[in-house]
Design a protein around this motif. Sequence first.
Motif, short mmCIF file in Angstrom:
data_model
loop_
_atom_site.label_atom_id
_atom_site.label_comp_id
_atom_site.label_asym_id
_atom_site.label_seq_id
_atom_site.Cartn_x
_atom_site.Cartn_y
_atom_site.Cartn_z
N LEU A 61 7.42 -1.54 7.33
CA LEU A 61 6.79 -1.56 6.01
C LEU A 61 5.81 -0.41 5.81
N GLY A 62 5.73 0.02 4.58
CA GLY A 62 4.65 0.88 4.13
C GLY A 62 3.84 0.15 3.08
N VAL A 63 2.96 0.87 2.44
CA VAL A 63 2.07 0.24 1.48
C VAL A 63 2.04 1.04 0.19
N ARG A 64 1.86 0.32 -0.89
CA ARG A 64 1.77 0.97 -2.19
C ARG A 64 0.56 0.40 -2.93
N PHE A 65 -0.26 1.26 -3.46
CA PHE A 65 -1.42 0.82 -4.24
C PHE A 65 -1.02 0.84 -5.70
N ILE A 70 2.46 -7.29 -7.55
CA ILE A 70 1.70 -7.03 -6.32
C ILE A 70 1.85 -8.20 -5.35
N VAL A 122 -2.08 -4.40 -4.14
CA VAL A 122 -1.35 -3.79 -3.04
C VAL A 122 0.04 -4.41 -2.95
N ARG A 123 0.97 -3.58 -2.50
CA ARG A 123 2.34 -4.05 -2.30
C ARG A 123 2.82 -3.58 -0.94
N PHE A 124 3.37 -4.49 -0.17
CA PHE A 124 3.91 -4.12 1.14
C PHE A 124 5.41 -3.90 0.96
N GLN A 125 5.84 -2.66 1.21
CA GLN A 125 7.27 -2.39 0.92
C GLN A 125 7.80 -1.23 1.75
#
Lengths: 222, 222
Positions: free
Chosen positions: A217-221, B158, B219-222
Amino acid sequence: MEIALLGGTGDIGEGLALRWAYDTDHEIVIGSREADRAAGKAEEYEVELDSRGVDVDIAGESNADAAAGADVIVLAVPAYHLADTIEAVVDDLADDAILVTPAVGMKRDEAGFHYNRPGVGSVTELAAEAAPEGVPVVGAFHNLPAGRLANLDADLGIDTAIVGDDGDAVETVTTLAEDIDGLRAVDAGPLANAAEIEAITPLLINVAKNNEGMHDLGVRFQ
Amino acid sequence: MEIALLGGTGDIGEGLALRWAYDTDHEIVIGSREADRAAGKAEEYEVELDSRGVDVDIAGESNADAAAGADVIVLAVPAYHLADTIEAVVDDLADDAILVTPAVGMKRDEAGFHYNRPGVGSVTELAAEAAPEGVPVVGAFHNLPAGRLANLDADLGIDTAIVGDDGDAVETVTTLAEDIDGLRAVDAGPLANAAEIEAITPLLINVAKNNEGMHDLGVRFQ
């Protein structure tokens, strides 16, 4: 621009090398404590890129040789090797060289992974302390999923939060980050704000471990 | 299900109350240290919902009255009020009541906001220590953007990372979280993994502060 990836034989180093070589015209140099290992990996990356129609020369050298003359040096090494890696390359740095640290310290217990915060505040600040005066240090690429990064078929669609005290250096690294397709750079302020970024990496591992279908996983703000 | 929002007059409490009232049929009770204030806010929420065609009764009571009989009690209070809020309601809890803590401790300096980690490990674990034996505590809703949450016109898209040591309680809170449109719940493991979730909140503020066009971030974990 010439980018040296010290520890460029490891997972994050591999991913960054492949992405920059694939998505940009920057010159990529792989560094390792053993020059032979760096050269072998560099050749692997060339073969991988060639299979995708990208004909590019990637050098593989000792960390010191790789860092010498590079515009940007990414310290893709474990946190506990950060200080000695900086020490090993510092004499040969070009004027205006920028050091970039993606390292995170983690510990593990029965509950999961945890951020192992150094006394100085963060691993990024540890690198800044080890760097010679006048060499800017930028924290970036802390929370990237190594496997997806190294798989050029995988879409990213994620962010990297960047910290630094030198505005020009932050701008250069921000541009390099956004040169990678699907990676967005966000400015998280000065180096003193690094700890909260680094802490995301163990959380991403915990989330991947506890949720079916979520991994790397990565992260997105947003 | 009956959900009590203690501190439900504050920003995260308001957002959760409005979202659950709008998106679900759960019964919502607003708690505050002053029952009058809770009743006033509950009426505001009813008016807001009525303007969107949702006719719903929301009670407003003292924290202890709101908690009494509720299935799930969300402690939407500042970290430093967590222990005394739990103490104030604990005698009246229903059997099988679940306590939910979204609180985060932060401090601020010239660089930005920072996670203020309590000695016990996290604010979530602070709540667990204050809770009576046998009452499950779940950490959730730590990183929600308060303004967007309370604006029913705003899309969320989110995640909320959830931690807890009681599997049934985690499952209940996960379902409640996902009852909110655009909110995805991810399991981050036991309570001992809470610190890395809580640390995201100051980072979100730092990113919003340093990047034009980014504000009220989740925040989104993706």
